[in-house]
Design an enzyme around this catalytic site. Structure first.
Site, PDB file in Angstrom:
ATOM      1  N   LYS A  54       0.823  -1.197   0.000  1.00 35.73           N
ATOM      2  CA  LYS A  54       0.000   0.000   0.000  1.00 35.73           C
ATOM      3  C   LYS A  54       0.868   1.263   0.000  1.00 35.73           C
ATOM      4  CE  LYS A  54      -1.638   1.200   3.721  1.00 35.73           C
ATOM      5  NZ  LYS A  54      -0.759   2.344   3.632  1.00 35.73           N
ATOM      6  N   GLN A  98      -5.513  -1.357   9.826  1.00 36.38           N
ATOM      7  CA  GLN A  98      -5.302  -2.699   9.286  1.00 36.38           C
ATOM      8  C   GLN A  98      -5.890  -3.757  10.214  1.00 36.38           C
ATOM      9  OE1 GLN A  98      -4.133  -3.293   6.273  1.00 36.38           O
ATOM     10  NE2 GLN A  98      -4.442  -5.469   6.594  1.00 36.38           N
ATOM     11  N   ASP A 121     -11.976   2.615   3.858  1.00 38.55           N
ATOM     12  CA  ASP A 121     -12.203   1.167   3.864  1.00 38.55           C
ATOM     13  C   ASP A 121     -13.693   0.840   3.710  1.00 38.55           C
ATOM     14  OD1 ASP A 121     -10.331  -0.859   4.014  1.00 38.55           O
ATOM     15  OD2 ASP A 121      -9.852  -0.485   6.115  1.00 38.55           O
TER      16      ASP A 121
HETATM   17  N1  GUN Z   1      -7.457  -6.943   6.370  1.00 36.07           N
HETATM   18  C1  GUN Z   1      -7.781  -7.761   5.335  1.00 36.07           C
HETATM   19  N2  GUN Z   1      -8.429  -7.070   4.376  1.00 36.07           N
HETATM   20  C2  GUN Z   1      -8.509  -5.798   4.805  1.00 36.07           C
HETATM   21  C3  GUN Z   1      -9.062  -4.610   4.244  1.00 36.07           C
HETATM   22  O1  GUN Z   1      -9.635  -4.581   3.154  1.00 36.07           O
HETATM   23  N3  GUN Z   1      -8.931  -3.486   5.013  1.00 36.07           N
HETATM   24  C4  GUN Z   1      -8.334  -3.501   6.230  1.00 36.07           C
HETATM   25  N4  GUN Z   1      -8.296  -2.358   6.912  1.00 36.07           N
HETATM   26  N5  GUN Z   1      -7.818  -4.574   6.773  1.00 36.07           N
HETATM   27  C5  GUN Z   1      -7.899  -5.718   6.059  1.00 36.07           C
END
Ligand code: GUN
Length: 304
Positions: A54, A98, A121
């Protein structure tokens, strides 16, 4: 028959080029760039690799990117204070926490503390509600489902009136993608069924699917005989089934397997996504798109 591959790695490049061009234009006109903060708690290896990718993507697009790493034993209160700081920071347009979070953290409280206008998100209840209503109410569709829909559209798969079967009912993938596919509009207007661990005959439903979206987290769950000939199969599973040495870097990397028996399924399906290189790359791409969108909403609000 061998299915057409829907490659997330290729679609990602198309979308990132669109985002980069729009970011440059906004920077020139308004002197601002999208700002994204990622809060990573602890050292979960899957989370670290997601977050690293990311950061690389955000940097490549010219975004402002803050990586905020916190210790495994952080309290809910401290995390809430951190979120409050970023909620008030005007240079930040997207806040990503996350997941998964360590057990001592009240995940619901934490996700609910993010300003819905920075919730790139799409996990805040306000944004979940907006998604349910659909149409112009939707601000931030959750990233993995948004990526799936984008792949289906860009591959030219007909969704109008299609039978869509979703395997899995998670809040991150199953429930939102089912909801998105049943809305009116492009890449949707389908008849949707969700199957899950309580379903009596999963195979029966999968066999009816024109579009089969599998997000169960069970390696090789979907067998070739569950697939309707010519169907579009979207495999969201990213299961770590072992480790190997990368030919490129010489480092240890995870061996990934999807929820679909890929080699057999590709002989029956009309379209199929590989693992890795299918849905995976789309999640971060759509996160970048949502962060750019958030800045655009901010600029519109400032005009009003
Ligand atoms: N963990 C696994 N997939 C995701 C996601 O799409 N967003 C976040 N914040 N954590 C994750």
């Amino acid at each position: 028959m061998s299915a057409k591959l829907i490659q997330g790695t290729e679609i990602r490049e198309e979308i990132l080029a669109e985002i980069a061009a729009e970011t440059a234009k906004i920077k020139e006109k308004h002197g601002v760039v999208p700002g994204l903060v990622t809060i990573l708690v602890g050292q979960n290896p899957a989370s670290i690799s997601y977050v690293t990718l990311k950061i690389q993507t955000a940097n490549r697009l010219g975004f402002k990117e803050i990586q905020d790493n916190q210790p495994e034993n952080i309290s809910t209160e401290k995390l809430l204070a951190l979120i409050d700081k970023y909620n008030k920071d005007d240079s930040i347009h997207g806040i990503l926490i996350q997941l998964p979070l360590p057990k001592q953290i009240d995940e619901k409280k934490v996700l609910n503390a993010v300003d819905p206008d920075k919730d790139v998100d799409g996990f805040h209840p306000v944004n979940v509600g907006r998604l349910m209503i659909g149409g112009s109410e939707v601000k931030f569709p959750p990233c993995t489902p948004a990526g799936i829909q984008e792949m289906i559209v860009r591959a030219g798969v007909e969704t109008q009136g299609a039978e869509v079967v979703v395997v899995g009912r998670s809040n991150i993938v199953g429930k939102p993608i089912a909801n998105m596919m049943l809305q009116k509009g492009v890449g949707a207007n389908a008849t949707v069924t969700i199957v899950h661990t309580g379903t009596k005959d999963i195979a029966f439903h999968c066999q009816r699917a024109d579009i089969l979206i599998v997000a169960a987290g069970v390696p090789g769950l979907v067998k070739p005989e569950w697939i309707k000939p010519g169907a579009c199969v979207i495999d969201v599973g990213v299961n770590r089934v072992g480790e190997k040495i990368s030919e490129k870097t010489g480092k240890k990397i995870a061996v990934l397997k999807g929820d679909v028996d890929f080699d057999a399924a590709r002989e029956i399906a009309g379209w199929i996504t590989p693992v890795p290189g299918g849905v995976g790359p789309m999640t971060i791409t759509m996160l970048m798109k949502n962060t750019l969108k958030s800045l655009k909403f901010r600029l519109e609000r400032a005009k009003a």
